[in-house]
Write an enzyme that holds these catalytic residues in place. Structure first.
Site, PDB file in Angstrom:
ATOM      1  N   HIS A 378      -4.657 -17.898 -10.213  1.00  0.00           N
ATOM      2  CA  HIS A 378      -4.022 -17.242  -9.238  1.00  0.00           C
ATOM      3  C   HIS A 378      -3.917 -17.670  -7.762  1.00  0.00           C
ATOM      4  O   HIS A 378      -3.236 -16.921  -7.170  1.00  0.00           O
ATOM      5  CB  HIS A 378      -4.724 -15.772  -9.209  1.00  0.00           C
ATOM      6  N   LYS A 569       0.433  -5.715   2.387  1.00  0.00           N
ATOM      7  CA  LYS A 569      -0.303  -6.630   1.707  1.00  0.00           C
ATOM      8  C   LYS A 569      -1.471  -7.087   2.582  1.00  0.00           C
ATOM      9  O   LYS A 569      -1.676  -6.724   3.621  1.00  0.00           O
ATOM     10  CB  LYS A 569       0.463  -7.972   1.396  1.00  0.00           C
ATOM     11  N   ARG A 570      -2.613  -7.795   1.749  1.00  0.00           N
ATOM     12  CA  ARG A 570      -3.747  -8.107   2.733  1.00  0.00           C
ATOM     13  C   ARG A 570      -3.524  -8.884   3.987  1.00  0.00           C
ATOM     14  O   ARG A 570      -2.302  -9.656   3.729  1.00  0.00           O
ATOM     15  CB  ARG A 570      -4.326  -8.868   1.561  1.00  0.00           C
ATOM     16  N   LYS A 575       0.324 -15.135   4.668  1.00  0.00           N
ATOM     17  CA  LYS A 575       1.083 -14.182   4.166  1.00  0.00           C
ATOM     18  C   LYS A 575       2.150 -14.132   5.536  1.00  0.00           C
ATOM     19  O   LYS A 575       3.025 -13.374   5.425  1.00  0.00           O
ATOM     20  CB  LYS A 575       0.584 -12.779   3.943  1.00  0.00           C
ATOM     21  N   THR A 677       3.300  -9.224  -6.539  1.00  0.00           N
ATOM     22  CA  THR A 677       3.721  -8.088  -7.123  1.00  0.00           C
ATOM     23  C   THR A 677       4.402  -6.929  -6.446  1.00  0.00           C
ATOM     24  O   THR A 677       5.141  -6.361  -6.873  1.00  0.00           O
ATOM     25  CB  THR A 677       2.598  -7.543  -8.091  1.00  0.00           C
ATOM     26  N   LYS A 681       7.790  -4.348  -6.785  1.00  0.00           N
ATOM     27  CA  LYS A 681       7.619  -2.836  -6.505  1.00  0.00           C
ATOM     28  C   LYS A 681       8.677  -2.412  -5.704  1.00  0.00           C
ATOM     29  O   LYS A 681       9.389  -1.461  -5.749  1.00  0.00           O
ATOM     30  CB  LYS A 681       6.250  -2.436  -6.143  1.00  0.00           C
TER      31      LYS A 681
END
Length: 842
Positions: A378, A569-570, A575, A677, A681
């Site tokens: 992952h 998101k985290r 990110k 993911t 969505k």
């Protein structure tokens, strides 16, 4: 503007969920009253809202149980190959509404509660999220369980029943504060304890080598108590099982101390054993080498493998005696999928069982093990890869370390025969890393011990083969595969966005719910004025509804006609929430500079949790809240720009926020996000993506057409080229005036007037230690954001792009992903066949 319909009102007019039959409603009301009576009869005669929730949950559960028992009987009779999905995380969220959707009960329950004078949405709100995961990895596991049941696979999710899941996040004076998530305090109506399947798990001790084999002795025993949760497929009567283990001390635990008067202490010490399942480690994409974490990893694996072998040996329904005694057929009946390296100990544990307990030869055991196990990777971030210290292993799992050494010895022999004299390759590929402290590389163990290794998006799988696992790929190219992630359309469309599901069903029927490829048919409606109007109307209703939610919870009044720009998101450097912050500051500065210009208004929302020990991530949250304090209170800006930090982002909040979003921020540095993911969505719910060519964004651009996304920034090759050249943040800082202004404002205390150097660490990071090259993508990101604003001024053109995106979502169903795992890794054919219901003849 008129008040938006509530989801409850929408359900009254919706076809997607089927109509409520009168007899169905009557039956649900009587069942509800029976459960409510049972709750109250004990000691009260006034019902609380929670009592009503439990009565409804138990009523719905009644409809699951018969199907659950029937499904398990069906598997025992047919004896199919079974899939065991091992994951340390299952981020399930709430269960009630999802179960009603999958069993086609929602309208009947809605009508029944309405007739009883109750509000179903209020009851649904009483349910605690099952937050047994950190983010993407745990939520993926939850979507996979839904798809495995929907595709009729005999599948089981195995994990840990954490007493405390991912912490609740509170924002206090702009800072993240963690609170324990006591999600079980009122009980959990969806689980069933199964003490009859309790299993012992051993730790510590030492090994004895005898002529007839090895014994692991003098161990400490902890019992694993299973709790089962039903997992219904979509309207096919299949109900699979998620089995989560809870740690229990055995009765004799330390009670020998009783003789010396230590009885009280001995009973208190039971907690030490039971701590194993106490709390979820709150790290996402970060490895924490703590003894308790290694215990958790072995605990779930040891209990699960005992269960797998018990089920394999006694696979006739109701049979207690062994039907199969020889384990050589295990790979034909059992597929074990390792969700990341967290359950990697399944490999040495299976070898221990086969060699020590079942007395198989090493070669035979190894063949069984490799053919049974498969591994999903992952992440490529080095700090996320699990590498356990040898001395910890030696103390906690001495037999497993011996087995790993033997696996490694044979592995190195093979490398040496294929690449004679290449000592450097042997060092790189060894399961044991040398250094000041020897460590076991768990990813290498997984690759060597599995027959299939997959990444979770095409670009990610290519990176694994080209860099991280290049040596392994050269040696065993056929082992490596790609399985692009997906999301379940039941939860992430039908359940969370009924208005959109309904207008899609009106145009193309309801097949898309279990065959998302059908969405391609929407391309016929790209220029259909009525459809364009309907799509825009649903989005506006969702925005109004979310605006009401935000006003209630954040006391911020926002402009529902602004662009709802979301990054949820985290919180992690890779990110790049910091890139988003720089855009906010630049946009703010532009409005201030030219307040009379017509600016396209924006509401920028950022949400996510920072790991409690991750200082930088917590500082990023503080920066976002600080920017919000300045921007939201500036009268010159008014409602043209608002910044909101969405507190305590979790599955349930995602279900509200995602349908309301116009713009989805997917802006990680190319080559760092394995898949994502959340991006899928948003796409499915009618938001446009602004993103880099990273993770699944690449495939999303392919499916919807790159012209229908806002793609910007460096590609993987550009990032590598910049690494070779050397990234110098100062160059960008001195060359781009708007960037310099933003950084100077952060550094000079403009956003933290009472503590001018509050953010000096962040500025220092961006200027001198930024692995993720925020400045390198700043200019292109700003230009791309300008395009977003320009397109938003043309609502019809915007909505056409939205339709292209929704129509391109077919590939991103977890049903497609699981279908590929089933055929290409597990060797099973999925089926959409409906099995007989509990009241039908078989």
């Amino acid at each position: 503007m008129s008040r938006p319909l509530s989801d409850q009102e929408k359900r009254k007019q919706i076809s997607v969920r089927g109509l409520a039959g009168v007899e169905n409603v009557t039956e649900i009301k009587s069942s509800f009253n029976r459960h409510l009576h049972f709750t109250l009869v004990k000691d009260r005669n006034v019902a609380t809202r929670r009592d009503y929730y439990f009565a409804l949950a138990n009523t719905v559960r009644d409809h699951l149980v018969g199907r659950w028992i029937r499904t398990q009987q069906y598997y025992y009779e047919r004896d199919p190959k079974r899939v065991y999905y091992l994951s340390l995380e299952f981020y399930m969220g709430r269960t009630l509404q999802n179960t009603m959707v999958n069993l086609a009960l929602e309208n009947a329950c809605d009508e029944a509660t309405y007739q009883l004078g109750l509000d179903m949405e209020e009851l649904e709100d009483m349910e605690e999220d099952a937050g047994l995961g950190n983010g993407g990895l745990g939520r993926l596991a939850a979507c996979f369980l839904d798809s495995m049941a929907t595709l009729g696979l005999a599948a089981y999710g195995y994990g840990i029943r954490y007493e405390f899941g991912i912490f609740n996040q509170k924002i206090v004076s702009g800072w993240q504060v963690e609170e324990a998530d006591d999600w079980l305090r009122y009980g959990n109506p969806w689980e069933k304890a199964r003490p009859e399947y309790m299993r012992p798990v051993h730790f510590y001790g030492r090994t004895e080598h005898h002529p007839d084999g090895v014994k692991w002795v003098d161990t400490q025993v902890v019992l694993a108590l299973p709790y089962d949760t039903p997992v219904p497929g979509y309207r096919n009567n299949v109900v699979n099982t998620m089995r989560l283990w809870s740690a229990k001390a055995p009765c004799e635990f330390n009670l020998k101390d009783f003789n010396v008067g230590g009885y009280i202490q001995a009973v208190l010490d039971r907690n030490l054993a039971e701590n194993i399942s106490r709390v979820l480690y709150p790290n996402d994409n970060f490895f924490e080498g703590k003894e308790l974490r290694l215990k958790q990893e072995y605990f779930v694996v040891a209990a699960t493998l005992q269960d797998i072998i018990r089920r394999y040996k006694t696979s006739k329904f109701g049979s207690k005696e062994e039907v199969r005694t020889d384990l050589s057929g295990l790979p034909d009946k059992v597929a074990i999928q390792l969700n990341d390296t967290h359950p990697s100990l399944a490999i040495p544990e299976l070898m221990r069982i086969l060699v020590d307990d079942e007395k198989q030869s090493w070669d035979k055991a190894w063949d069984i093990c490799v053919r049974s196990c498969a591994y999903t990777n992952h992440t490529v971030l080095p700090e996320a890869l699990e590498r356990w210290p040898i001395d910890l292993f030696q103390r906690l799992l001495p037999r497993h370390l011996e087995i790993i050494y033997e696996i490694n010895r044979r592995h190195l022999e093979r490398i040496s025969s294929l690449y004679p004299g290449d000592m450097d390759r042997m060092r790189r590929m060894s399961l044991i890393e040398e250094g000041d402290q020897k460590r076991v590389n768990m990813a290498h163990l997984c690759i060597v011990g599995s027959h299939a290794v997959n990444g979770v998006a095409r670009i990610h799988s290519d990176i694994l083969k080209a860099t991280v696992f290049k040596d392994f790929y050269e040696m065993d190219p056929l082992k490596f595969q790609n399985k692009t992630n997906g999301i379940t359309p039941r939860r992430w469309l039908v359940m969370c966005n009924p208005g959109l599901a309904e207008i899609i069903a009106e145009r193309i029927g309801e097949e898309f719910i279990h065959d998302l490829d059908q969405l391609k048919k929407l391309l016929d409606f790209v220029n259909d004025e009525a459809f364009i109007r309907d799509i825009a109307k649903v989005k506006q209703e969702n925005k109004l509804k979310f605006a009401v939610h935000l006003e209630e919870h954040y006391k911020v009044k926002i402009n529902p006609n602004s662009i709802f720009d979301l990054q949820v998101k985290r919180i992690h450097e890779y990110k790049r929430q910091l890139l988003n912050c720089l855009h906010i500051i630049t946009f703010y500065n532009r409005i201030k500079k030219d307040p009379n210009k017509h600016w396209v208004p924006r509401t920028i929302m950022i949400g996510g949790k920072a790991a409690p020990g991750y200082h930088t991530a917590k500082m990023i949250i503080r920066l976002i809240t600080a920017i919000g304090e300045i921007v939201n209170n500036d009268p010159v800006v008014g409602d043209r720009l608002k910044v909101i930090f969405l507190e305590n982002y979790r599955v349930t909040l995602a279900e509200k926020a995602i349908p309301a979003a116009d713009l989805s921020e997917q802006i990680s540095t190319a080559g760092t996000e394995a898949s994502g993911t959340g991006n899928m969505k948003f796409m499915l719910n009618g938001a446009l993506t602004i993103g880099t060519m990273d993770g699944a964004n690449v495939e999303m651009a392919e499916e919807a057409g790159e012209e229908n996304l806002f793609i910007f920034g460096m590609r993987v090759d550009d990032v590598e080229a910049l690494d070779r050249k050397g990234y110098n943040a100062g160059e960008y800082y001195s060359r781009i005036p708007e960037l310099k202004q933003a950084i100077d404002q952060i550094a000079g205390g403009f956003f933290s007037p009472s503590q001018p150097d509050l953010f000096k660490d962040i500025v220092d990071l961006l200027m001198h230690h930024d692995r993720f090259k925020v400045f390198a993508d700043y200019e292109d990101y700003m230009k791309c954001q300008d395009k977003v604003g320009a397109l938003y001024k043309n609502p019809k053109e915007w909505t056409r792009k939205v339709i292209h995106n929704i129509a391109g979502c077919g590939k991103f169903s977890s049903d497609r992903t699981i279908g590929q795992y089933a055929r290409e890794i597990w060797g099973i054919e999925p089926t959409l066949e409906k099995i007989p219901g509990p009241d039908e003849k078989r």
